[in-house]
Design a protein around this motif. Structure first.
Motif, PDB file in Angstrom:
ATOM      1  N   ILE A 127       0.705  -1.033  -0.009  1.00 43.72           N
ATOM      2  CA  ILE A 127      -0.170  -0.141   0.179  1.00 43.72           C
ATOM      3  C   ILE A 127       0.832   1.193  -0.020  1.00 43.72           C
ATOM      4  CG2 ILE A 127      -1.410   1.319   1.445  1.00 43.72           C
ATOM      5  CD1 ILE A 127      -2.915  -0.830  -0.107  1.00 43.72           C
ATOM      6  N   LEU A 128       1.739   1.551   0.838  1.00 45.94           N
ATOM      7  CA  LEU A 128       2.791   2.574   1.114  1.00 45.94           C
ATOM      8  C   LEU A 128       3.542   2.631  -0.433  1.00 45.94           C
ATOM      9  CD1 LEU A 128       4.135   2.465   4.557  1.00 45.94           C
ATOM     10  CD2 LEU A 128       2.393   3.634   3.703  1.00 45.94           C
ATOM     11  N   ALA A 129       4.007   1.608  -0.940  1.00 49.20           N
ATOM     12  CA  ALA A 129       4.910   1.660  -2.058  1.00 49.20           C
ATOM     13  C   ALA A 129       3.939   2.172  -3.238  1.00 49.20           C
ATOM     14  CB  ALA A 129       5.526   0.109  -2.487  1.00 49.20           C
ATOM     15  N   ILE A 130       2.486   2.060  -3.268  1.00 51.72           N
ATOM     16  CA  ILE A 130       1.797   2.358  -4.519  1.00 51.72           C
ATOM     17  C   ILE A 130       1.347   3.689  -4.157  1.00 51.72           C
ATOM     18  CG2 ILE A 130      -0.124   1.967  -5.678  1.00 51.72           C
ATOM     19  CD1 ILE A 130       0.071  -0.948  -5.131  1.00 51.72           C
ATOM     20  N   GLU A 131       0.733   3.914  -2.743  1.00 50.73           N
ATOM     21  CA  GLU A 131       0.044   5.063  -2.620  1.00 50.73           C
ATOM     22  C   GLU A 131       0.926   6.412  -2.478  1.00 50.73           C
ATOM     23  OE1 GLU A 131      -2.925   4.722   0.453  1.00 50.73           O
ATOM     24  OE2 GLU A 131      -3.792   3.101  -0.668  1.00 50.73           O
ATOM     25  N   ILE A 132       2.037   6.338  -1.852  1.00 52.77           N
ATOM     26  CA  ILE A 132       2.879   7.214  -1.603  1.00 52.77           C
ATOM     27  C   ILE A 132       3.492   8.125  -2.867  1.00 52.77           C
ATOM     28  CG2 ILE A 132       4.817   8.319  -0.323  1.00 52.77           C
ATOM     29  CD1 ILE A 132       2.625   7.893   1.408  1.00 52.77           C
ATOM     30  N   PRO A 133       4.118   7.251  -3.768  1.00 51.11           N
ATOM     31  CA  PRO A 133       4.627   7.716  -5.005  1.00 51.11           C
ATOM     32  C   PRO A 133       3.529   8.189  -5.957  1.00 51.11           C
ATOM     33  CG  PRO A 133       5.766   5.600  -4.429  1.00 51.11           C
ATOM     34  CD  PRO A 133       4.574   5.875  -3.532  1.00 51.11           C
ATOM     35  N   LEU A 134       2.496   7.375  -6.015  1.00 53.60           N
ATOM     36  CA  LEU A 134       1.257   7.807  -6.717  1.00 53.60           C
ATOM     37  C   LEU A 134       0.698   9.072  -6.419  1.00 53.60           C
ATOM     38  CD1 LEU A 134      -0.531   6.725  -9.190  1.00 53.60           C
ATOM     39  CD2 LEU A 134      -2.059   5.762  -7.412  1.00 53.60           C
ATOM     40  N   GLY A 135       0.638   9.007  -5.153  1.00 51.89           N
ATOM     41  CA  GLY A 135      -0.477  10.367  -4.302  1.00 51.89           C
ATOM     42  C   GLY A 135       0.739  11.468  -4.750  1.00 51.89           C
ATOM     43  N   ILE A 136       2.306  11.440  -4.577  1.00 51.07           N
ATOM     44  CA  ILE A 136       3.117  12.763  -5.028  1.00 51.07           C
ATOM     45  C   ILE A 136       2.657  12.861  -6.573  1.00 51.07           C
ATOM     46  CG2 ILE A 136       5.354  13.172  -5.122  1.00 51.07           C
ATOM     47  CD1 ILE A 136       5.946  11.403  -2.870  1.00 51.07           C
ATOM     48  N   ALA A 137       2.890  11.986  -7.264  1.00 51.95           N
ATOM     49  CA  ALA A 137       2.813  12.190  -8.861  1.00 51.95           C
ATOM     50  C   ALA A 137       1.486  12.811  -9.203  1.00 51.95           C
ATOM     51  CB  ALA A 137       2.832  10.842  -9.550  1.00 51.95           C
ATOM     52  N   ALA A 147     -11.322  14.760  -3.174  1.00 50.91           N
ATOM     53  CA  ALA A 147     -11.905  14.361  -1.867  1.00 50.91           C
ATOM     54  C   ALA A 147     -12.853  13.490  -1.877  1.00 50.91           C
ATOM     55  CB  ALA A 147     -12.336  15.564  -1.273  1.00 50.91           C
ATOM     56  N   LEU A 148     -13.689  13.157  -3.262  1.00 59.41           N
ATOM     57  CA  LEU A 148     -14.831  12.422  -2.926  1.00 59.41           C
ATOM     58  C   LEU A 148     -14.873  11.070  -2.461  1.00 59.41           C
ATOM     59  CD1 LEU A 148     -16.927  12.950  -6.418  1.00 59.41           C
ATOM     60  CD2 LEU A 148     -17.582  13.398  -3.916  1.00 59.41           C
ATOM     61  N   PRO A 149     -13.740  10.068  -2.914  1.00 60.54           N
ATOM     62  CA  PRO A 149     -13.439   8.925  -2.136  1.00 60.54           C
ATOM     63  C   PRO A 149     -13.383   8.814  -0.730  1.00 60.54           C
ATOM     64  CG  PRO A 149     -12.010   9.113  -4.073  1.00 60.54           C
ATOM     65  CD  PRO A 149     -12.583  10.503  -3.913  1.00 60.54           C
ATOM     66  N   LEU A 150     -12.558   9.968  -0.271  1.00 57.88           N
ATOM     67  CA  LEU A 150     -12.667   9.967   1.232  1.00 57.88           C
ATOM     68  C   LEU A 150     -14.150  10.054   2.000  1.00 57.88           C
ATOM     69  CD1 LEU A 150      -9.513  12.599   1.183  1.00 57.88           C
ATOM     70  CD2 LEU A 150      -9.546  10.192   1.621  1.00 57.88           C
ATOM     71  N   LEU A 151     -15.067  10.570   1.165  1.00 56.32           N
ATOM     72  CA  LEU A 151     -16.514  10.989   1.954  1.00 56.32           C
ATOM     73  C   LEU A 151     -16.995   9.503   2.198  1.00 56.32           C
ATOM     74  CD1 LEU A 151     -17.020  13.976   0.142  1.00 56.32           C
ATOM     75  CD2 LEU A 151     -15.952  13.727   2.509  1.00 56.32           C
ATOM     76  N   ILE A 152     -16.558   8.292   1.295  1.00 58.52           N
ATOM     77  CA  ILE A 152     -17.331   6.974   1.204  1.00 58.52           C
ATOM     78  C   ILE A 152     -16.885   6.155   2.454  1.00 58.52           C
ATOM     79  CG2 ILE A 152     -17.889   5.061  -0.181  1.00 58.52           C
ATOM     80  CD1 ILE A 152     -17.069   7.000  -2.496  1.00 58.52           C
ATOM     81  N   PRO A 153     -17.890   5.747   3.129  1.00 58.87           N
ATOM     82  CA  PRO A 153     -17.680   4.821   4.285  1.00 58.87           C
ATOM     83  C   PRO A 153     -16.892   3.528   3.728  1.00 58.87           C
ATOM     84  CG  PRO A 153     -19.942   5.508   4.339  1.00 58.87           C
ATOM     85  CD  PRO A 153     -19.493   6.057   3.064  1.00 58.87           C
ATOM     86  N   TRP A 154     -16.125   2.852   4.745  1.00 61.16           N
ATOM     87  CA  TRP A 154     -15.410   1.599   4.309  1.00 61.16           C
ATOM     88  C   TRP A 154     -16.284   0.615   3.893  1.00 61.16           C
ATOM     89  CZ3 TRP A 154     -14.078   4.834   8.187  1.00 61.16           C
ATOM     90  CH2 TRP A 154     -12.936   5.357   8.455  1.00 61.16           C
ATOM     91  N   ASN A 155     -17.369   0.237   4.414  1.00 55.16           N
ATOM     92  CA  ASN A 155     -18.008  -0.909   4.255  1.00 55.16           C
ATOM     93  C   ASN A 155     -18.857  -0.624   2.793  1.00 55.16           C
ATOM     94  OD1 ASN A 155     -19.649   0.974   5.279  1.00 55.16           O
ATOM     95  ND2 ASN A 155     -21.032  -0.346   6.329  1.00 55.16           N
ATOM     96  N   VAL A 156     -19.000   0.620   2.649  1.00 56.00           N
ATOM     97  CA  VAL A 156     -19.485   0.892   1.204  1.00 56.00           C
ATOM     98  C   VAL A 156     -18.648   0.576   0.103  1.00 56.00           C
ATOM     99  CG1 VAL A 156     -20.747   2.728  -0.110  1.00 56.00           C
ATOM    100  CG2 VAL A 156     -21.276   2.674   2.193  1.00 56.00           C
ATOM    101  N   VAL A 157     -17.373   0.949   0.405  1.00 54.52           N
ATOM    102  CA  VAL A 157     -16.441   0.817  -0.574  1.00 54.52           C
ATOM    103  C   VAL A 157     -16.245  -0.647  -0.828  1.00 54.52           C
ATOM    104  CG1 VAL A 157     -13.655   1.024  -0.829  1.00 54.52           C
ATOM    105  CG2 VAL A 157     -15.293   2.870   0.260  1.00 54.52           C
ATOM    106  N   VAL A 212      -3.263  11.066   0.344  1.00 56.53           N
ATOM    107  CA  VAL A 212      -1.875  11.511   0.253  1.00 56.53           C
ATOM    108  C   VAL A 212      -1.773  12.631  -0.922  1.00 56.53           C
ATOM    109  CG1 VAL A 212       0.307  10.548  -0.562  1.00 56.53           C
ATOM    110  CG2 VAL A 212      -1.117   8.944   0.432  1.00 56.53           C
ATOM    111  N   VAL A 213      -2.530  12.661  -1.829  1.00 57.51           N
ATOM    112  CA  VAL A 213      -2.638  13.806  -2.773  1.00 57.51           C
ATOM    113  C   VAL A 213      -2.770  14.967  -2.113  1.00 57.51           C
ATOM    114  CG1 VAL A 213      -3.873  14.582  -4.767  1.00 57.51           C
ATOM    115  CG2 VAL A 213      -3.226  12.184  -4.575  1.00 57.51           C
ATOM    116  N   LEU A 214      -3.972  15.131  -1.376  1.00 61.49           N
ATOM    117  CA  LEU A 214      -4.204  16.236  -0.594  1.00 61.49           C
ATOM    118  C   LEU A 214      -3.038  16.841   0.175  1.00 61.49           C
ATOM    119  CD1 LEU A 214      -8.153  15.578  -0.250  1.00 61.49           C
ATOM    120  CD2 LEU A 214      -6.791  17.056  -1.709  1.00 61.49           C
TER     121      LEU A 214
END
Lengths: 363, 294, 361
Positions: B76-86, B106-116, B167-169
């Protein structure tokens, strides 16, 4: 009256304020002069009650307020950055401290308009601060401090971010504006010139200690030690090591003659000789002036004056003379020192041993 | 020395103290209590000492789950951190597209875990899900319910989709704080885009990146809902992470002792790893924060 | 190094400027000589930074061209113009050492390693940063950081010009002096074309061979410090340069007779017939304050409102017939209770609609 009694402030391991004792009178204008990191802001934060001292006590009108929160003290503060409420109009910004004090609408209105008039903000009252120039924004912050009628007004380099000319104008207006309020007025600056223009009293700071506190012109004319003299000199003070033998002064390998009568008591030994740049000249105007040869570094011509940077026996000096003088880099020139303007400081501890007399001021 | 200010201040902290005690300390003590005792029901407890701890620590079930967790967080870190920076780098810094990008992010952040979880569970189903159908039409064998690699890929995509925006934000906030003069100076110095990134943007983003790494690590290490909704920890035990195992043990098997011991260990591991991250990242290429007096 | 020509240059931040007022920078034609030091001086919002950004290539002007020697660089980017710039706030690469900071622009341009080392070590000497070469740049003081910014420009021997955007803003007064003289020395040593933007007259006057004074998007005077001090061509220049600025009072001129604050003076210059609003200016430095006997017939009564002792000299503020007059007197001069002002009439300047009118001898 604001009183500091052996106040020290430590943050972590570093000592920000070192044993400061100070008495600021009601209705007085006090300048804190010192370079960046000398402790001006730390001292102001203690005065305001934003910080409490590690040791020592602070009194307001004889009442101990050490550790009392800033909200209980009647303090106004203006910073170098222009701090206003961005969403409020200039009018509301100025009115805000009065609203907190629960004043009536009519009294608020008259006070705001009066302050706006004094600070030349009347035509901008309906605008928001972000639509104003830097000078107008800072005047808004000053107006807010003014209407508050605080007992203590702290100004932390309030003009540093403003244009030179604007600074010049506000510097003249400020002391006048606040003098009427009868507040203790504290003004921090890094610029000796600013302290002199403001007048009042000056406390010079060095590494968290106050080296001297006296009327501004006295601190300038009679600095207690070399450190103070250097802090309070712009352009920088010219210094060179010197020795006294049998009332004869010697420096840069030249005999500079007999000590002046009021310095005749100085014992033989090593001293630091200091004189201000405008007390050296390129022409001899008085037969008592002593000639020494120096090498020209650069010269700066301002149109009315010339600053010549010279090296004399390893010491770097600035010669500030009236008029335009063109000298070539690397040339040897004769400069004339005025012994009646010499300061002598102890070579070991830097304490003042001799200062020129200032009869003109005394008269 | 009498300092009137400090004593009063403690008074105001009391309510918070109470809340923390009720919400954290007391439950934690209960867990500690369970972890050192055994019970055969009827509320009869026997002292068990460190028995549960050694049982948990030596069980291969725990080792496997811990390994899965570490692997998952690593990926997760190996993907999300570089991708977020990019993504943050490619976002506009000014203009009308800024709010649009920010809202999209911001949209995905507003969705609850179980819904995702549910969205992706349906989305990926081979029979009715859009993704699943498309993949099988393309001839790709994909079934998260039976293939453990597919299950992992699905959970990782889910998490990346859900949390990269954070990470992007964070990175974006670091980027916009860089004064324009830095970019101008770099242009004048003839720096390439990569060098601008390496010597200006990355150093200036360091603080927010630290926060991003910590948040994403802690969160991914505690992953529960997504695998639970998707496959309930399957197929087999392939997505049984520590949290899922813990719940199975505590609620499924009602082994309160081992479960309590396991949660204490779990907690300590997270604490330790966060400390490691924090120390490494704050000391990496940074001097102590500059002190400012004036 | 290059000569910089501004050819009918003007700039507006609006896409479709309608009137003169829409221009942040009104038309300017000027040739900046190769190897000279210039200062752009003016209050904030006068267009000085706009002009600097046009020269550096950060901004493309709405009208006109910028030429470096004979090459039109109007549409070239900053890196293609081969200039160096020092900004208001020190820009340094935080994670690099002092040495690496200085080497950076050379490495980016593919300069050979041995040459990079040679130039960096030379620059460390010049900037007196040798003992800090291996230190991380972020830990240094503000003035040292500014030196590094400057050094990054100087290591490239061939820069066309070095531009400064209020580089001493965050520097303490003492260090200001040092840095400024060092700058001056560097200019004398290397003869780069230098352009220095500031609102601080002392910085501008001490630094520059020629000062460009700007006001509301317009260049009001370009001249040597002496010219700006002695003969300001616009009342704004008189006010803006000098501290305090020039006394500018409503007046009247008739051939060789000038009326100032209701007092008439005969000059050894003749003026033509003047219409419009006439003002007469005199610098506070040329107003003597004395008592009645010393003043004699040349003196006019001065109502003193305050005397500010600022150490080096005193500023006397007062009024003559209700007109505000400032005077600067030496530190040891005592201001008498009944003061008289004596004007040095050879230093009177006459302004018609704010512009200087020169008399004929």
């Amino acid at each position: 009256m604001l009183q500091f009694e052996s106040v020290s402030k430590k943050v972590g391991r570093s000592l920000h304020i070192n044993n400061v004792s100070l008495e600021l009178e009601k209705g007085s204008l006090n300048v804190l002069l010192g370079p960046t990191l000398s402790g001006k802001t730390s001292l102001m934060r203690l005065m305001a009650g934003l910080d409490s001292p590690t040791s020592g006590d602070i009194y307001v009108d004889g009442k101990r307020v050490t550790g009392q929160s800033v909200r209980k003290r009647n303090v106004a503060m203006v910073y170098q950055q222009f701090i206003n409420y961005p969403a409020m109009t200039v009018y509301e910004n100025i009115a805000s401290p009065l609203r907190l004090q629960g004043e009536s609408q009519s009294s608020i209105d008259s006070k705001v308009r009066e302050a706006a008039e004094l600070l030349k903000l009347t035509e901008f009252l309906d605008r928001t601060p972000l639509n104003l120039s830097g000078g107008q924004q800072q005047r808004t912050a000053l107006a807010r401090a003014l209407v508050k009628r605080a007992e203590l007004v702290l100004l932390d380099e309030p003009l540093a971010n403003l244009d030179y000319k604007l600074r010049e104008e506000l510097r003249v207006e400020l002391p006048r504006l606040f003098a009427e309020t009868g507040a203790v007025f504290v003004y921090a600056t890094t610029e000796p010139h600013e302290a002199l223009l403001l007048g009042g009293k000056t406390a010079t700071l060095h590494e968290g200690s106050i080296t001297q506190f006296d009327s501004t012109i006295d601190v300038y004319n009679r600095p207690v030690n070399l450190q103070t003299a250097q802090t309070f000199s712009d352009p920088p003070l010219n210094i060179v090591s010197a020795s006294v033998k049998d009332a004869q002064l010697e420096a840069v390998g030249t005999n500079l003659g007999q000590l002046p009568p009021n310095a005749a008591a100085l014992t033989n030994g090593q001293y630091t000789l200091a004189f201000r740049p405008h007390h050296v000249s390129l022409t001899q105007t008085d037969r008592h002036h002593v000639a020494v040869v120096a090498k020209v570094g650069t010269s700066e011509i301002t149109g009315s004056e010339t600053y010549v940077h010279v090296t004399c026996a390893g010491a770097h000096w600035v010669v500030l003379t009236h008029g335009v003088h063109r000298v070539n880099n690397g040339d040897d020139i004769t400069v004339y020192l005025d012994p009646s303007r010499f300061y002598l400081f102890d070579a070991a501890d830097g304490a003042l041993r001799h200062a020129p007399s200032f009869d003109a001021q005394a008269a | 020395m009498d300092k009137p200010l400090n004593n009063k201040a403690w008074f105001f902290v009391l309510p918070v103290f109470f809340l923390v005690a009720i919400s954290a300390i007391i439950p934690l003590m209960t867990v500690v209590n369970y972890s050192v005792q055994d019970t055969f029901g009827n509320n009869q407890f026997f002292w068990a000492g460190t028995e549960w701890y050694s049982e948990v620590l030596s069980s291969s079930r725990f080792h496997d789950a811990l390994l899965r967790n570490l692997m998952f967080s690593g990926i997760i870190l190996a993907i999300e951190i570089p991708l977020g920076i990019a993504i943050a780098l490619s976002m506009p810094r000014k203009g009308i597209w800024v709010p649009v990008c920010l809202i999209l992010m911001a949209l995905p952040l507003l969705i609850p875990w179980n819904v995702v979880g549910t969205i992706w569970q349906v989305f990926g189903r081979a029979d009715i899900g859009l993704l699943g159908r498309v993949l099988s039409e393309l001839g790709v064998e994909y079934n998260y319910a039976t293939n453990s690699v597919d299950a992992w890929v699905t959970i990782i995509i889910m998490d990346v989709w859900h949390w990269t925006s954070l990470v992007v934000l964070l990175c974006y906030s670091g980027l916009v704080a860089i004064p324009e003069a830095y970019y101008q100076a770099a242009r004048i110095d003839g720096a390439s885009k990569w060098k601008v990134f390496r010597y200006i943007q990355l150093p200036k983003m360091q603080r927010v990146l630290l926060i991003a790494v910590l948040l994403r690590f802690m969160d991914s290490f505690m992953i529960y809902t997504e695998p639970f909704v998707l496959t309930g920890g399957g197929p087999g035990n392939s997505t049984t992470f520590l949290s899922i195992d813990l719940v199975k043990m505590a609620i499924g098997q009602f082994d309160l002792g081992p479960a309590a011991a396991m949660s204490i260990i779990y907690f300590l591991i997270i604490l330790l790893l966060c400390w490691v991250f924090y120390t490494v990242m704050t000391n990496f290429g940074v001097d102590a924060p500059e002190k400012e007096v004036d | 190094m290059a000569q910089i020509t501004l050819d009918k240059l003007a700039h507006s931040y609006l896409a479709q400027p309608q009137s003169d007022a829409d221009f942040a920078l009104k038309q300017i034609d000027y040739v900046w000589e190769d190897g000279s030091a210039y200062a752009l001086l003016g209050p904030s919002g006068c267009g000085k930074t706009t002009l600097l950004n046009i020269i550096s290539g950060l901004l493309i002007p709405s009208k006109g061209n910028v030429l470096f020697d004979a090459n039109d660089v109007t549409h070239l980017s900053p890196e293609e113009r081969n200039i160096a710039q020092v900004f208001q706030f020190p820009v340094i690469y935080d994670t690099m050492t002092v040495e690496q900071n200085l080497a950076f622009p050379l490495q980016n341009r593919g300069v050979e390693k041995s040459e990079v080392n040679k130039r960096v070590s030379e620059m460390l000497d010049i900037l007196e940063l040798k003992d800090k070469a291996k230190r991380r740049a972020r830990g240094l003081s503000a003035d040292e950081k500014q030196k590094i910014s400057l050094g990054r420009g100087l290591v490239r021997y061939d820069v066309n010009a070095i531009l400064f955007d209020e580089p001493l803003t965050v520097i303490d007064p003492h260090m200001k002096w040092q840095l400024r003289t060092q700058l001056k020395e560097l200019h004398e040593q290397f003869n780069h074309t230098m352009i220095y933007v500031t609102h601080d007259q002392t910085e501008a006057l001490t630094f520059a061979d020629k000062v460009v004074v700007m006001y509301e998007g317009e260049v009001v005077q370009i001249g040597t410090p002496e010219q700006l001090f002695d003969e300001p061509e616009h009342t704004f220049v008189g006010y803006f340069i000098g501290s305090p600025g020039m006394n500018i009072l409503p007046g009247a001129v008739d051939a060789n007779a000038v009326t100032l604050a209701e007092h008439s003076f005969l000059l050894d210059r003749q003026y033509p017939m003047l219409n419009g609003s006439i003002e007469v200016g005199i610098r506070p430095e040329f107003v003597k304050v004395t008592d009645a006997t010393t003043a004699g017939s040349a003196g006019v009564p001065l109502q003193v409102s305050s005397v500010e002792n600022i150490g080096r000299h005193k500023i006397v503020r007062g009024s003559v017939n209700g007109h505000q007059i400032d005077a600067v007197v030496e530190e040891d001069v005592n201001v008498p209770a009944e003061a008289y002002a004596v004007f040095d009439t050879s230093r009177l300047n006459v302004y018609q609609d704010s512009h200087l009118v020169r008399g004929n001898n």
